[in-house]
Write an enzyme that holds these catalytic residues in place. Structure first.
Site, PDB file in Angstrom:
ATOM      1  N   ASP A  70      40.988  43.326 103.654  1.00  0.00           N
ATOM      2  CA  ASP A  70      42.061  44.587 103.558  1.00  0.00           C
ATOM      3  C   ASP A  70      43.258  44.260 104.220  1.00  0.00           C
ATOM      4  O   ASP A  70      43.648  43.476 104.393  1.00  0.00           O
ATOM      5  CB  ASP A  70      41.285  44.864 105.155  1.00  0.00           C
ATOM      6  CG  ASP A  70      41.714  46.151 105.901  1.00  0.00           C
ATOM      7  OD1 ASP A  70      42.028  47.673 105.597  1.00  0.00           O
ATOM      8  OD2 ASP A  70      42.061  46.276 107.053  1.00  0.00           O
ATOM      9  N   HIS A  71      44.060  45.581 103.793  1.00  0.00           N
ATOM     10  CA  HIS A  71      45.293  45.671 103.382  1.00  0.00           C
ATOM     11  C   HIS A  71      45.738  43.782 102.984  1.00  0.00           C
ATOM     12  O   HIS A  71      47.003  43.357 103.398  1.00  0.00           O
ATOM     13  CB  HIS A  71      46.240  45.845 105.060  1.00  0.00           C
ATOM     14  CG  HIS A  71      45.759  46.973 105.205  1.00  0.00           C
ATOM     15  ND1 HIS A  71      47.066  47.869 105.044  1.00  0.00           N
ATOM     16  CD2 HIS A  71      45.178  47.732 106.086  1.00  0.00           C
ATOM     17  CE1 HIS A  71      47.214  49.171 105.403  1.00  0.00           C
ATOM     18  NE2 HIS A  71      46.228  48.755 106.222  1.00  0.00           N
ATOM     19  N   ASP A 103      47.544  47.042  98.325  1.00  0.00           N
ATOM     20  CA  ASP A 103      48.632  47.496  99.583  1.00  0.00           C
ATOM     21  C   ASP A 103      49.921  47.343  99.216  1.00  0.00           C
ATOM     22  O   ASP A 103      50.428  46.718  99.311  1.00  0.00           O
ATOM     23  CB  ASP A 103      48.178  46.727 101.537  1.00  0.00           C
ATOM     24  CG  ASP A 103      49.589  47.851 102.336  1.00  0.00           C
ATOM     25  OD1 ASP A 103      49.801  49.091 102.282  1.00  0.00           O
ATOM     26  OD2 ASP A 103      49.429  47.326 103.381  1.00  0.00           O
ATOM     27  N   GLU A 115      46.519  52.599  98.422  1.00  0.00           N
ATOM     28  CA  GLU A 115      47.594  53.306  98.992  1.00  0.00           C
ATOM     29  C   GLU A 115      48.824  53.232  98.782  1.00  0.00           C
ATOM     30  O   GLU A 115      49.466  52.931  97.999  1.00  0.00           O
ATOM     31  CB  GLU A 115      47.633  52.721 100.613  1.00  0.00           C
ATOM     32  CG  GLU A 115      48.547  53.596 101.005  1.00  0.00           C
ATOM     33  CD  GLU A 115      48.137  52.154 102.282  1.00  0.00           C
ATOM     34  OE1 GLU A 115      47.500  51.787 103.100  1.00  0.00           O
ATOM     35  OE2 GLU A 115      49.266  52.277 103.096  1.00  0.00           O
ATOM     36  N   HIS A 163      48.126  52.498 112.791  1.00  0.00           N
ATOM     37  CA  HIS A 163      48.159  51.571 113.397  1.00  0.00           C
ATOM     38  C   HIS A 163      47.618  51.197 114.505  1.00  0.00           C
ATOM     39  O   HIS A 163      48.869  51.322 114.714  1.00  0.00           O
ATOM     40  CB  HIS A 163      48.349  50.344 112.424  1.00  0.00           C
ATOM     41  CG  HIS A 163      47.551  50.795 110.802  1.00  0.00           C
ATOM     42  ND1 HIS A 163      48.527  51.249 110.122  1.00  0.00           N
ATOM     43  CD2 HIS A 163      45.850  50.363 110.193  1.00  0.00           C
ATOM     44  CE1 HIS A 163      47.167  50.556 109.377  1.00  0.00           C
ATOM     45  NE2 HIS A 163      46.277  50.250 109.278  1.00  0.00           N
ATOM     46  N   GLY A 187      44.182  53.028 110.401  1.00  0.00           N
ATOM     47  CA  GLY A 187      44.379  53.359 112.260  1.00  0.00           C
ATOM     48  C   GLY A 187      43.349  54.360 112.471  1.00  0.00           C
ATOM     49  O   GLY A 187      44.016  55.315 113.678  1.00  0.00           O
ATOM     50  N   ASN A 202      38.376  53.268 108.879  1.00  0.00           N
ATOM     51  CA  ASN A 202      38.488  51.601 109.192  1.00  0.00           C
ATOM     52  C   ASN A 202      38.972  51.802 111.005  1.00  0.00           C
ATOM     53  O   ASN A 202      39.692  52.456 110.965  1.00  0.00           O
ATOM     54  CB  ASN A 202      40.054  51.359 108.146  1.00  0.00           C
ATOM     55  CG  ASN A 202      39.700  50.826 107.101  1.00  0.00           C
ATOM     56  OD1 ASN A 202      38.888  51.436 106.452  1.00  0.00           O
ATOM     57  ND2 ASN A 202      40.846  50.122 106.656  1.00  0.00           N
ATOM     58  N   THR A 242      41.752  47.858 115.791  1.00  0.00           N
ATOM     59  CA  THR A 242      42.253  47.525 117.800  1.00  0.00           C
ATOM     60  C   THR A 242      41.226  48.116 118.488  1.00  0.00           C
ATOM     61  O   THR A 242      41.077  47.447 119.393  1.00  0.00           O
ATOM     62  CB  THR A 242      43.881  48.333 117.215  1.00  0.00           C
ATOM     63  OG1 THR A 242      44.301  48.169 116.748  1.00  0.00           O
ATOM     64  CG2 THR A 242      43.891  48.155 118.926  1.00  0.00           C
TER      65      THR A 242
END
Ligand SMILES: [Zn+2]
Length: 281
Positions: free
Chosen positions: A80-81, A102, A132, A174, A203, A224, A227
């Site tokens: 991810d990212h 990303d 993205e 996010h 987010g 996704n 958090t």
């Protein structure tokens, strides 16, 4: 079963699929326990930030690959990212079935050039690529609350790069610890009509259940969540620590794992039941 590509999950079912982040092995176990309880496919994600925490990708990736391969539900392993192309190459070599590049902080031309090169590499290895454009609030870019993805730009980006999925900015950001975000559902529908690949919501921790269900019905295919599950995990750990002296970490992480598994199961059930309305066109 063997690790699967998100391609089949995102193209062969009508509902949205949950993609959950892990920093600890117990969180990975929680995701697989939750998915197995619901008998639903799931995407397990390791972010570049989690790699930084561990100092390298190898150990967590090896644990993830082993755990996912032993799972009774289809599971994809996703990076991810990632902002560093070398990390993506490492993940591809380590057997990830999916990665996100990303380049949102880069100018358009650079983002397109890097993403296209990475798309080529991923295609050669049969790895699914999410990317993205612009930024999704909070992570200093495309995902700021006010940022929105333009449908025509999004379509052009996908055509120019050859990516398999696109993260879009539609109102979430996010690291939200309250589930109060509003999602621009009209924009999601426009993007879905304009963009030829599955749309990804980042987010998503900041959105509540009805909002996520509505986003899925409007056309989001991958949701996704990081958090929110960390919040659930940590609250359960805190309960144990607050209750009295504890020494063995297994005593508290196991409670975090169980609480997170319950929430993963609940979210997967919600997403699986949020079927999109038939496209008008
Ligand atoms: Zn994200």
């Amino acid at each position: 079963m063997p690790l699967v590509s998100p391609y089949d999950m995102l193209h062969n079912t009508a509902a949205a699929v949950g993609a959950f982040n892990v920093a600890l092995i117990e969180q990975m176990e929680a995701i697989l326990i939750g998915a197995e309880r619901e008998r639903l496919p799931v995407i397990v994600q390791i972010s570049e930030n989690a790699v930084a925490h561990h100092g390298s990708l190898g150990p967590l990736a090896a644990a993830a690959r082993t755990a996912l391969a032993a799972s009774s539900v289809p599971a994809a392993l996703h990076l991810d990212h990632a902002t560093r192309p070398e990390l993506i190459e490492e993940a591809v070599a380590l057997g990830f079935t999916s990665v996100m590049y990303d380049g949102a902080a880069l100018p358009w031309e650079e983002n397109v050039a890097y993403t296209r090169r990475i798309a080529h590499h991923c295609r050669e290895h049969g790895v699914f690529l999410e990317a993205e454009l612009g930024e999704v609030g909070g992570k200093d870019g495309a995902h700021a609350p006010g940022v929105r993805t333009d449908p025509r730009e999004a379509a052009r980006f996908v055509t120019d790069t050859g990516v398999d999925a696109l993260a879009v900015a539609v109102g979430t950001s996010h690291h939200m610890t309250e589930r109060t975000a509003a999602i621009d559902l009209a924009l999601v529908r426009e993007l879905r009509a304009a963009v030829p690949v599955p749309l990804v919501l980042h987010g998503s921790s900041g959105a509540d259940d009805p909002t996520l269900a509505a986003a899925a019905a409007a056309g989001i295919r991958k949701i996704n969540i990081s958090t929110h599950l960390n919040t659930v995990f940590t609250a359960a750990v805190r309960d144990v620590l607050d209750a009295g002296p504890v020494v063995d970490p297994r005593r508290y992480v196991s409670r975090g794992r169980e609480a997170m598994a319950v929430e993963v199961a609940r979210l997967l059930r919600l997403f699986a039941s949020s079927l999109p309305a038939r496209a008008a066109s």
